[in-house]
Design an enzyme around this catalytic site. Sequence first.
Site, PDB file in Angstrom:
ATOM      1  N   ARG B 247       0.692  -1.498  -0.105  1.00  0.00           N
ATOM      2  CA  ARG B 247      -0.421   0.070   0.447  1.00  0.00           C
ATOM      3  C   ARG B 247       0.709   1.309  -0.143  1.00  0.00           C
ATOM      4  O   ARG B 247       1.504   1.663   1.157  1.00  0.00           O
ATOM      5  CB  ARG B 247      -0.909  -0.400   1.799  1.00  0.00           C
ATOM      6  CG  ARG B 247      -1.730   1.086   1.083  1.00  0.00           C
ATOM      7  CD  ARG B 247      -2.989   1.054   2.478  1.00  0.00           C
ATOM      8  NE  ARG B 247      -1.319   2.513   3.434  1.00  0.00           N
ATOM      9  CZ  ARG B 247      -1.420   2.413   4.962  1.00  0.00           C
ATOM     10  NH1 ARG B 247      -2.088   1.143   5.607  1.00  0.00           N
ATOM     11  NH2 ARG B 247      -0.843   3.001   5.500  1.00  0.00           N
ATOM     12  N   HIS B 251      -3.368   4.291   4.740  1.00  0.00           N
ATOM     13  CA  HIS B 251      -4.663   3.846   4.478  1.00  0.00           C
ATOM     14  C   HIS B 251      -6.046   4.628   4.671  1.00  0.00           C
ATOM     15  O   HIS B 251      -6.679   3.846   3.237  1.00  0.00           O
ATOM     16  CB  HIS B 251      -5.046   3.421   6.264  1.00  0.00           C
ATOM     17  CG  HIS B 251      -6.469   3.306   6.706  1.00  0.00           C
ATOM     18  ND1 HIS B 251      -6.678   1.962   6.179  1.00  0.00           N
ATOM     19  CD2 HIS B 251      -7.007   3.468   7.416  1.00  0.00           C
ATOM     20  CE1 HIS B 251      -8.266   1.566   6.538  1.00  0.00           C
ATOM     21  NE2 HIS B 251      -8.523   2.947   7.330  1.00  0.00           N
ATOM     22  N   TYR B 260       4.551   6.071  11.083  1.00  0.00           N
ATOM     23  CA  TYR B 260       4.397   4.562  11.161  1.00  0.00           C
ATOM     24  C   TYR B 260       5.287   3.808   9.935  1.00  0.00           C
ATOM     25  O   TYR B 260       5.916   3.026  10.499  1.00  0.00           O
ATOM     26  CB  TYR B 260       3.586   4.131  11.065  1.00  0.00           C
ATOM     27  CG  TYR B 260       2.166   4.223  10.332  1.00  0.00           C
ATOM     28  CD1 TYR B 260       2.895   3.457   9.239  1.00  0.00           C
ATOM     29  CD2 TYR B 260       1.985   4.931  10.614  1.00  0.00           C
ATOM     30  CE1 TYR B 260       1.626   3.539   8.169  1.00  0.00           C
ATOM     31  CE2 TYR B 260       0.129   4.570   9.250  1.00  0.00           C
ATOM     32  CZ  TYR B 260       0.227   4.661   8.455  1.00  0.00           C
ATOM     33  OH  TYR B 260      -0.370   4.544   7.333  1.00  0.00           O
TER      34      TYR B 260
END
Lengths: 326, 348
Positions: B247, B251, B260
């Site tokens: 990805r 998100h 992160y």
Amino acid sequence: MSMQQALNRALAEVMTENPRALILGEDVGQLGGVFRITDGLQKKFGEARVFDTPLAESGILGMSVGLAMAGYHPIPEVQFDGFAYPAVNQIICQVGRMNYRSRGKLPMPITLRVPSFGGIRAPEHHGESLEAMFAHVPGLKVVSPSGPNEAYHLLKYAATRQDPVIFMEPKSRYWQKGPVNTGADAAGYSPTGSRVVREGKHLTLVAWGAMVARCLQVAELAAEDGIEIEVLDLRWLKPIDAEGLAASVAKTRRAVVVHEAPRTSGLGAEVASIITERCFGTLKAPVERVTGFDVPYPSGDLEDEYIPNIDRILYGIQRVLEYRRG
Amino acid sequence: MADVLALDGTGRAALAGEELRELYRLMVAVRHLDESAIRWQRQGLIPGYAPQLGQEAAQVGSGYALDMSRDFVFPTYREMGVARTVGVDMVEYMSTHKATWHGGLYDPKASRFAPIQAVVGGSVLHAVGWAHGQTLDRTPAGELGVAITYFGDGASSQGDVHEAMNFAAVMKAPVVFFIQNNGWAISVPTERQVAGGSVAGRAAGYGMPSIQVDGNDVVAVTQATAAALAHARAGKGPAVVEAMTYRRGPHSTSDDPGRYRTLEEERTDGGEDPLARMRARLLADGIADEAFFDEALAAAKAEEEQIRAGINALGPRPGTEMFDFVYQEPTQALKAQASAWREESEHV
């Protein structure tokens, strides 16, 4: 016939009338369910239409959603009420919402049979009163029969709806017998709304499931003292029959709601509120509740203390009858 | 990746030139629409979006292998590329992200694409139920409709996914479990999400065949999915395809990947861009030229413009619909609430 037989017969008729109806769950096949409600149905309708699933309640309900999407009418069983908890995600997020989410294109004609309530001294999670939880969920309908005739008619009706119905069977009443009007005798019987099971003029006892029989006992006892109690079997816990409730209480002007479930945020509060909204001017006393307590359903030895018994219901009635405005 | 290769993916004939060009066109359309949707969110046209940047090959490749005259797709909320590939109306699809209607405005029955779904393990079970329905319909083996359920490495942690795989295997339901392992469940990397590191690896435990495939290779994904579909269609039960991808974006448009992972990690871990890779392949094989790529991009831009206009034109839903679709047979209480709502709203 017994309620167990009445339910079995209703299922057999539903399966005969609707070739898209399916029965699924744990042990519903060869065993006929732990309470034998599906006894003999697999033999009669074959293993494709009455089938055992792995032991997983979320799976049973999630699979039912997919079957409904494929045009079937699943009639899943969870073995005991407490085992509906592992399926709650599917029941609330999926069963209750798919019709809405899909703008009516994916109806969920699922009739979930749940052996419900206490009274059989079963271990933990084998006796629970989940009606308020289910009734609070948009998209679901909830019904509970009180005796064999009700069981037969309500199940036949529920299992032919295009909406999901949680069908709460009072397991302590499975083996009680009573007359059941089937076939031609059934004409004119209405499976919707509430039902007055005993006429009275001094007070209305509102109950459902196993508590209806108990309230009838109470009414019998009260009659010895000249108190005429009306007993209303609410039957549908969602939608609640507000008209029927109001009609009964408008006549008696006093009401006591009886349920096994914990008191706080229970359906008794909803019933009391409906009565207040509709009958406030004519009420002679606040609506009383006689209920279970805000504790986990207790073990068998304490069940009789928890489930409303005759004395507690009589005491509740007394509180209402003796109420004086401050 | 060969340790879980239990399905024979070589059965499908090699893709012809026009098929390869079509796969590229679809990937460009999806990439362009996806990037546009992020812009639309920044511009305030839609309140939120879940990008699928980097997953074009996984989505287009798997969707392309489906037979939409009989198969049925069970998506989550990040399957725009699949939806586009199988022909879902994109304005109606995007209406979810416009906050017009949960699940989208498209007709899931006609589209054979279930409503968009946020409880990501939930629809995996629906696929099993729907698939079991196909066997109950007594469709002959070889002609079975197959349910394909899309989920990610994060969803694979949910208990419903285990129940679904177990049910499907026990019942030999024609289901393809298509996992897009994109490395991230919001902020949690696969190694903190999937014990053993592979969802396909679990299939052995259920006695199901599986393929772990390079999810950035659209041809490999198409062939792996076709093999799994053939297996299920033949009445041999479920199969697992795990497409290993990445990805590349956040998100959702509300996410901040900088908390992160670093940009450097994004570049390294993302690997080669699936679009660039397909483009290089088409060029190397002499199947397409620059004019074709320009044409594909122009078509994608024209399509995006149409979809944007469609979304712009989407008015709010009438308030009555809030009540209309709760039940097939609405209750008196709900009808009363609808009237009360109308009365109270008009009164003000």
